[in-house]
Scaffold this motif. Structure first.
Motif, PDB file in Angstrom:
ATOM      1  N   THR A 203      -2.948   6.958   4.208  1.00  0.00           N
ATOM      2  CA  THR A 203      -1.955   5.904   4.351  1.00  0.00           C
ATOM      3  C   THR A 203      -2.618   4.633   4.881  1.00  0.00           C
ATOM      4  O   THR A 203      -3.687   4.676   5.493  1.00  0.00           O
ATOM      5  N   ASN A 204      -1.972   3.502   4.597  1.00  0.00           N
ATOM      6  CA  ASN A 204      -2.384   2.202   5.155  1.00  0.00           C
ATOM      7  C   ASN A 204      -3.814   1.806   4.799  1.00  0.00           C
ATOM      8  O   ASN A 204      -4.527   1.205   5.605  1.00  0.00           O
ATOM      9  N   GLY A 205      -4.232   2.132   3.589  1.00  0.00           N
ATOM     10  CA  GLY A 205      -5.541   1.712   3.131  1.00  0.00           C
ATOM     11  C   GLY A 205      -5.511   0.319   2.526  1.00  0.00           C
ATOM     12  O   GLY A 205      -4.487  -0.373   2.543  1.00  0.00           O
ATOM     13  N   PHE A 206      -6.659  -0.085   1.992  1.00  0.00           N
ATOM     14  CA  PHE A 206      -6.762  -1.386   1.325  1.00  0.00           C
ATOM     15  C   PHE A 206      -7.383  -1.180  -0.051  1.00  0.00           C
ATOM     16  O   PHE A 206      -8.420  -0.533  -0.189  1.00  0.00           O
ATOM     17  N   PHE A 207      -6.747  -1.754  -1.077  1.00  0.00           N
ATOM     18  CA  PHE A 207      -7.228  -1.639  -2.453  1.00  0.00           C
ATOM     19  C   PHE A 207      -7.534  -3.012  -3.038  1.00  0.00           C
ATOM     20  O   PHE A 207      -7.049  -4.042  -2.557  1.00  0.00           O
ATOM     21  N   VAL A 208      -8.339  -2.985  -4.088  1.00  0.00           N
ATOM     22  CA  VAL A 208      -8.504  -4.139  -4.975  1.00  0.00           C
ATOM     23  C   VAL A 208      -8.283  -3.614  -6.390  1.00  0.00           C
ATOM     24  O   VAL A 208      -8.908  -2.621  -6.784  1.00  0.00           O
TER      25      VAL A 208
ATOM     26  N   LYS B  33       3.582   1.412  -2.543  1.00  0.00           N
ATOM     27  CA  LYS B  33       4.992   1.742  -2.297  1.00  0.00           C
ATOM     28  C   LYS B  33       5.159   2.971  -1.408  1.00  0.00           C
ATOM     29  O   LYS B  33       6.005   2.995  -0.517  1.00  0.00           O
ATOM     30  N   GLU B  34       4.386   4.016  -1.692  1.00  0.00           N
ATOM     31  CA  GLU B  34       4.611   5.307  -1.049  1.00  0.00           C
ATOM     32  C   GLU B  34       3.722   5.572   0.156  1.00  0.00           C
ATOM     33  O   GLU B  34       4.065   6.366   1.030  1.00  0.00           O
ATOM     34  N   LEU B  35       2.546   4.918   0.205  1.00  0.00           N
ATOM     35  CA  LEU B  35       1.587   5.212   1.269  1.00  0.00           C
ATOM     36  C   LEU B  35       1.281   4.017   2.163  1.00  0.00           C
ATOM     37  O   LEU B  35       0.413   4.096   3.032  1.00  0.00           O
TER      38      LEU B  35
END
Length: 290
Positions: A105-110, A128-130
């Motif tokens: 949860t609460n990660g960072f994506f590109v 949305k979910e994580l």
């Protein structure tokens, strides 16, 4: 309702400004003092381009923050999805990443090649979910105009990722979900093509003050390896990636070899019978040993 309408109008205005791909400053401190930094003044406009502009140049980072980043939608504003009942829009890549990261949860994506922010998105579920945050990169102005109406909780930018370790400008072929950098000269008047600012991934991350990317989704229709070769992996911690290999002029073995040399291993390959997915799933060896 009034608040939602005002927010939407505000975002559309921001997008219109961002998609100009240039900033208008006139003869001021930017155009007068920074011509040697790769700023190309044309009729009182400038774009960032050329090897003279280093990826971590403070002027570049400041320019990105001011002119190329659209902020996330407020969490109080509902998503505006075309198919809200589809829980996971990815073609299998996101499921593999969640498997590796154990539903972090609460990660960072590109996500580069974000299309409209919904269709086959590899990051929408995580957001949305994580509770993930991130950055959506989409070069086609037509796609980007749709993306910002989805009310994603991520930053977005209407540019392409540079295939060189510096800013550049390219002619971009607009073709829905398979648009890509073309071989045409910048400035050529060709139907279905538009000139686009490209920026290095590392520069974008510096502008966002992000040093750790938990998931990087890269789908840029054949220029994946060139983009990967611009990344200073010793300066940014990218933990997992999904990288398309279907369109590349350089074969998939070259892509795999490059990433292995940078400290990654192939966790899986994700394919789809209709070629909607042809991706490596790379994971960082030090974090996810076999």
């Amino acid at each position: 309702m009034l608040r939602l309408k005002s927010f939407t109008l505000g975002i559309i205005f921001l997008c219109s400004c961002a998609m100009m791909y240039v900033a208008f400053f006139g003869e001021n401190e930017y155009t007068m003092e920074n011509k040697s930094l790769g700023v190309n003044p044309v009729e009182d406009k400038f774009i960032f381009e050329g090897p003279a502009v280093k990826m971590d140049d403070p002027f570049l980072i400041d320019g990105i923050r001011k002119h190329f980043l659209v902020p996330p939608a407020d969490s109080s504003i509902p998503y505006a999805l075309q198919k809200p009942n589809i829980k996971d829009t990815s073609m299998g890549q996101a499921a593999k990443i969640r498997e590796v990261l154990k539903n972090m949860t609460n990660g960072f994506f590109v996500e580069a090649g974000a299309l409209d922010g919904e269709t086959r998105s590899n990051t929408l579920y995580m957001e949305k979910e994580l509770g993930w945050k991130g950055l959506l990169v989409e070069a086609d102005p037509l796609n980007f105009a749709q993306l910002i109406t989805r009310n994603r909780r991520a930053w977005s930018t209407p540019i392409c990722l540079s295939t060189k370790p510096h800013p550049m400008k390219v002619s971009f072929k607009q073709q829905a979900n398979v648009g890509k950098i073309s071989n045409h000269e910048v400035g050529a008047s060709i139907p279905g093509h538009v000139d686009v600012q490209c920026l290095p991934l590392y520069s974008l991350l510096l502008a966002l003050n992000v040093s750790t990317v938990h998931y990087f989704s890269l789908d840029v229709e054949g220029f994946e390896l060139e983009v990967l070769q611009t990344i200073p992996f010793d300066k940014v911690d990218i933990q997992t990636l999904s990288v398309e290999f279907f369109h590349g002029q350089m074969n998939k073995n070259d892509q795999r070899k490059w990433m292995e040399e940078k400290g990654y291993r192939v966790y899986a390959e994700v394919t789809h019978p209709q070629n909607l997915a042809n991706d490596f799933i790379f994971v960082k060896k030090t974090l996810f040993p076999e």
